[in-house]
Design an enzyme around this catalytic site. Structure first.
Site, PDB file in Angstrom:
ATOM      1  N   HIS A  47       0.838  -1.210   0.000  1.00  0.00           N
ATOM      2  CA  HIS A  47       0.000   0.000   0.000  1.00  0.00           C
ATOM      3  C   HIS A  47       0.872   1.260   0.000  1.00  0.00           C
ATOM      4  O   HIS A  47       0.707   2.146  -0.833  1.00  0.00           O
ATOM      5  CB  HIS A  47      -0.919  -0.045   1.226  1.00  0.00           C
ATOM      6  CG  HIS A  47      -1.727   1.200   1.473  1.00  0.00           C
ATOM      7  ND1 HIS A  47      -3.086   1.247   1.312  1.00  0.00           N
ATOM      8  CD2 HIS A  47      -1.366   2.448   1.870  1.00  0.00           C
ATOM      9  CE1 HIS A  47      -3.528   2.469   1.596  1.00  0.00           C
ATOM     10  NE2 HIS A  47      -2.496   3.217   1.948  1.00  0.00           N
ATOM     11  N   GLU A  48       1.814   1.298   0.938  1.00  0.00           N
ATOM     12  CA  GLU A  48       2.624   2.513   1.075  1.00  0.00           C
ATOM     13  C   GLU A  48       3.632   2.665  -0.058  1.00  0.00           C
ATOM     14  O   GLU A  48       3.711   3.711  -0.692  1.00  0.00           O
ATOM     15  CB  GLU A  48       3.379   2.516   2.424  1.00  0.00           C
ATOM     16  CG  GLU A  48       2.482   2.456   3.656  1.00  0.00           C
ATOM     17  CD  GLU A  48       1.537   3.641   3.799  1.00  0.00           C
ATOM     18  OE1 GLU A  48       1.714   4.645   3.101  1.00  0.00           O
ATOM     19  OE2 GLU A  48       0.583   3.531   4.597  1.00  0.00           O
TER      20      GLU A  48
HETATM   21 ZN    ZN Z   1      -2.589   5.238   2.469  1.00  0.00          ZN
END
Ligand code: ZN
Length: 692
Positions: free
Chosen positions: A436-437
Site C-alpha cells: 500500500h505505502e
Molecule cells: Zn494510504
C-alpha cells in the site's frame, strides 16, 4: 433523536493497548535517547493543535480534564465523587472512559470516523465529579462557564455529530460564520499569492475581512492583494505559544543529531515553525527524504489533510520512532524489487514515472506519536513536487500493528476464515501495508505542464479509458488535492489499497515476508483480500445515512473495492445477510482471486490511476462516486454492521523524561487500560504543558 445519542455515547468496552517500545528504546545510545526525547517533547507541544482544529470545546475540556487528574488522583476523585458528590461507582467509571477516549483522540470527535462521542454518564454525574473534586481544577472558569462547556460536550444535535461544513457538520478549521463558498474564494486568493493553506485556519473579522491564521511562533499581519471582492489578511502567530515551545525543543535536539542531513532538517523545521512558511517545511522534507535509514526516525508539522472538510488543511502530527532492524530488512528487499513489481501494474509505462527513485522503507517502533490517532503505515511527504523531484519515505509502524488481540473472534467471518486470520494476519498486514505505502502511494505519474511550457508527458498520449488523446493535465502549482479536493484522499487511498490487492499475489513479494510454501502464500493472499472486503463491509459504520457522507477516507476506499468486486462479472465475493437474526457474513472464493478478482481490481486501478495522472477530476468523480454511493441493500446491511460493531482499539503511549538527578532519559510506561491512558496524560503534560 434518541438513537443518534446512544450511537455517539462513549462505548463501555474500548480496548486500550500500551505501545511497547522498551526493547527498542533500551538499544539506543545516550545521544540517540536525548535526540528522541527532545523531538518527542516538540511533537507533543503541538498536540493541542489537533484539539483546536476539531471544536472550540475540545482544547478547553482537555485542559480541564488534565488539571483535574493532575491535582487529584483517580482514587481520591472516585472517593470524593461518591461521598461528596453522590456519584455512583459505575457513573464514575463511565466518566473515566470518556476522558481516556477524549485524550486518545485529542478531542471529542473520533480520529477514525470523525464522529462526535459524548460521555455515557449523565450530565449531573459529570458536573458532580467536577464540583466535588478536593482540588478545584476548573482553570479559572466560572461555574456558569463550566456548565456551558459541559453542555457542549453533550450536544448531539444535528450539525454537531460529525465533522464537515455547516449545516451538515462542524469544523474548527473555519470560523462559525465562514461558509464553504467563502473558503473557496479565500483559497483562490491564497493560491494567487503562492501561499499554502496547509497550516492555516480561516476566520472572519468584524469588518468582513477574511483572516487566514497561520501557525507560527512569530506574530505578524499582512494584507494580501486580491483581484476579487474578498479582503484577505494573513495573521501569523496562530498557536504561537505551542509553536515557540516546538522550536525550543527542536533546538535542544540539535546537538544530538546523527549527521549533517538531520542537522539541516532540524534547522529548516525551526525556521518553518518560527515563520509559518511552508517553503521551509518543504525544505525540511527534502532533508528528511535524504536521511536514509536513521536509527531514530522523526516527523513533525502539518501533515495529513483527512480531517479538513475541504481536504487541503492539515492536522498536526509529530512522531519519534526507533528502527526495527530485522523487519526493516524485509522492506528493503521490497524496495529493491520495486521496479520489477511496478512493471506488473496494469497501466503500463506511459502512466508510471520514468524512474523509480528508491525510497527508504523502515519498520519502526513508535516512541511517541502526537496527533489524533495512530496509523499502521505512512508514506510521506505529501508535497507532490518533492515526491517527484526527490522522492519519499515509507514507514511501517510495527508496534502499532502488533498491539492486537486474537482472543475474540472477528465479526462477519466464518470459523475457518478466523483460523486463517489467527495464523496469517500479522504477515498479511506486513505485506498489505508494505505494498500500500511503497507501491500504492509510491506509484503513478502526474502529467505536469510547467509555466515555461515544458512538460513531462507526450501531448499525443491516448487516454486508455476513452481511446481519445488526453485533454487535461496539471498546471504548475496545482496538486492532486487542489484538483480532486474532497475526493483526493478517498481516491488515493483506494488506489493504494487496490495496488495492495493486485500485487500481493506475486510469489516474489510473499517470499520477502517469509512465506515460502505455496500453502502459506495462499493463506496470506486470502487474508489480505478477505481483510479488505470485510473492511469494505464493516466500514459502513463510517457512512452517515442522514447526510449521505463518508467520514473516513480509507473506509470509503475499501467500500469502493468491495463494490467493484461485487459488480464484476463472476463476482468472487459473497455476502450473507439475515437482518432479523443480525447475521452478516462475507466470504471470497479463494480459487478465483487470481483470475476474476484480479481482473476486476485491474480495471478499477486503470480508472483511478489514469484519471489521477491526467488530473481529470470530472471523470474521476463520475467513476468513484457511484461506486461509493450506498443503496438500500447496503443501508440495511449497515444496520446490522452497527448492531455488531465493536469499539476500535486505542493506544496508551509511553513518555520520556529527563531524570533530574542524572540528566539521563527515562522511559515511563503505563498500563493497557483506561486508568493507564489517563495516567499517561497526566505524566506527559506535567512536562509538556497543554498550550495553544
Ligand atoms: Zn494510504
Amino acid at each position: 433523536m434518541a438513537s443518534s445519542l446512544s450511537l455517539s455515547a462513549t462505548p463501555r468496552t474500548v480496548p486500550y493497548f500500551a505501545l511497547d517500545v522498551s526493547t527498542a528504546f533500551a538499544s539506543l545510545s545516550t545521544k540517540e535517547k536525548l535526540y528522541s526525547h527532545h523531538f518527542n517533547a516538540a511533537a507533543w507541544y503541538g498536540s493541542m493543535v489537533c484539539a483546536a482544529q476539531l471544536s472550540v470545546e475540545s482544547p478547553r475540556a482537555l485542559t480541564l480534564f488534565y488539571s483535574l487528574f493532575a491535582q487529584n488522583s483517580i482514587q481520591a476523585l472516585r472517593a470524593f465523587s461518591e461521598t461528596a458528590g453522590d456519584v455512583a461507582v459505575d457513573e464514575f467509571d463511565r466518566f473515566l472512559e470518556y476522558v481516556a477516549l477524549f485524550y486518545s483522540n485529542m478531542g471529542n470527535y473520533l480520529s477514525f470516523g470523525d464522529s462526535k462521542f459524548v460521555p455515557s454518564c449523565t450530565k449531573k454525574s459529570l458536573l458532580s465529579i467536577l464540583r466535588s473534586a478536593p482540588c478545584s481544577a476548573t482553570q479559572g472558569l466560572s461555574p456558569t462557564e463550566v456548565e456551558a462547556l459541559v453542555e457542549q460536550l453533550y450536544d448531539a444535535s444535528a450539525g454537531r455529530t460529525e465533522l464537515g461544513f455547516a449545516p451538515r457538520g462542524t469544523t474548527a478549521y473555519y470560523g462559525p460564520d465562514v461558509t464553504e463558498a467563502n473558503v473557496e474564494a479565500v483559497d483562490a486568493v491564497l493560491a494567487a499569492n503562492n501561499i499554502s493553506p496547509l497550516n492555516t485556519r480561516v476566520f472572519r473579522a468584524a469588518d468582513g475581512t477574511f483572516e487566514v491564521h497561520v501557525a507560527s511562533a512569530r506574530q505578524a499581519v499582512r494584507d494580501l492583494p486580491s483581484s476579487g471582492s474578498e479582503k484577505v489578511r494573513l495573521v501569523y502567530g496562530d498557536f504561537h505559544r505551542a509553536m515557540s515551545m516546538v522550536v525550543y525543543h527542536l533546538r535542544l535536539a540539535l546537538p544530538h543529531v546523527a549527521n549533517d542531513t538531520q542537522r539541516s532538517m532540524l534547522e529548516a523545521y525551526v525556521r518553518h515553525f518560527e515563520s509559518g512558511h511552508i517553503d521551509e517545511h518543504k525544505e525540511s522534507q527534502r532533508h528528511w527524504v535524504r536521511d536514509q535509514g536513521p536509527v531514530v526516525e522523526v516527523q513533525i508539522g502539518f501533515i495529513e489533510s483527512y480531517r479538513d472538510p475541504r481536504g487541503v488543511r492539515a492536522e498536526w502530527e509529530g512522531f519519534v520512532a526507533v528502527v526495527n532492524k530485522a523487519q526493516s530488512l524485509a522492506y528493503q528487499h521490497l524496495v529493491d524489487g520495486a521496479p520489477a513489481f511496478l512493471s506488473q501494474l496494469p497501466w503500463g509505462k506511459t502512466f508510471e514515472n520514468d524512474v523509480f527513485t528508491k525510497p527508504d522503507f523502515t519498520a519502526l517502533e513508535v516512541l511517541g506519536f502526537a496527533s489524533s490517532g495512530l496509523p499502521s503505515g505512512i508514506n510521506i511527504p505529501n508535497y507532490d513536487d518533492i515526491r517527484r523531484e526527490i522522492g519519499f519515505k515509507n514507514v511501517y509502524l510495527a508496534n502499532v500493528v502488533a498491539a492486537m488481540s486474537f482472543k475474540e473472534k472477528m465479526s462477519c467471518v466464518t470459523d475457518a476464515d478466523w483460523e486463517a486470520f489467527k495464523s496469517h494476519f500479522m504477515t498479511a498486514m506486513q505485506v498489505g501495508v508494505g505494498i500500500h505505502e511503497l507501491l500504492g502511494h509510491g506509484s503513478g505519474k502526474l502529467f505536469v505542464k510547467k509555466a515555461d511550457g515544458t512538460s513531462n508527458f507526450d501531448a499525443a498520449t491516448l487516454n486508455p479509458l476513452t481511446g481519445a488523446p488526453i485533454t487535461s493535465w496539471y498546471h504548475e502549482g496545482e496538486t492532486w488535492s487542489t484538483r480532486f479536493l474532497d475526493l483526493s484522499n478517498p481516491m488515493e487511498e483506494c488506489r493504494a489499497e487496490a495496488v495492495a490487492l493486485y500485487l500481493c499475489v506475486l510469489p516474489d513479494i510473499l517470499r520477502i515476508f517469509g512465506q515460502q510454501s505455496v500453502e502459506d502464500q495462499n493463506r496470506t493472499v486470502h487474508v489480505v483480500w478477505l481483510q479488505m472486503v470485510r473492511a469494505g463491509l464493516i466500514g459502513l459504520e463510517f457512512y452517515s445515512p442522514d447526510t449521505k457522507q463518508w467520514r473516513q477516507a480509507h473506509m470509503r476506499a475499501r467500500f469502493c473495492i468491495l463494490q467493484t468486486l461485487l459488480r464484476a462479472p463472476n463476482s468472487i465475493v459473497r455476502i450473507t445477510h439475515r437482518p432479523q437474526e443480525r447475521f452478516l457474513e462475507i466470504t471470497i472464493d479463494e480459487s478465483r482471486v487470481r483470475t476474476d478478482g484480479h481482473r476486476a481490481i485491474g480495471e478499477l486501478l486503470m480508472h483511478l490511476n489514469v484519471n489521477k495522472a491526467i488530473g481529470d477530476a470530472a471523470a474521476g468523480r463520475a467513476y468513484f462516486e457511484p461506486l461509493t454511493a450506498v443503496d438500500d441493500e447496503f443501508l440495511s446491511i449497515r444496520e446490522t454492521v452497527m448492531a455488531l460493531r465493536k469499539p476500535r482499539r486505542q493506544f496508551v503511549q509511553p513518555h520520556t523524561r529527563l531524570s533530574t538527578a542524572t540528566g539521563a532519559v527515562e522511559l515511563l510506561t503505563f498500563d493497557s487500560s483506561v486508568a493507564g491512558a489517563i495516567e499517561a496524560m497526566v505524566q506527559r503534560h506535567r512536562d509538556v504543558p497543554l498550550l495553544l
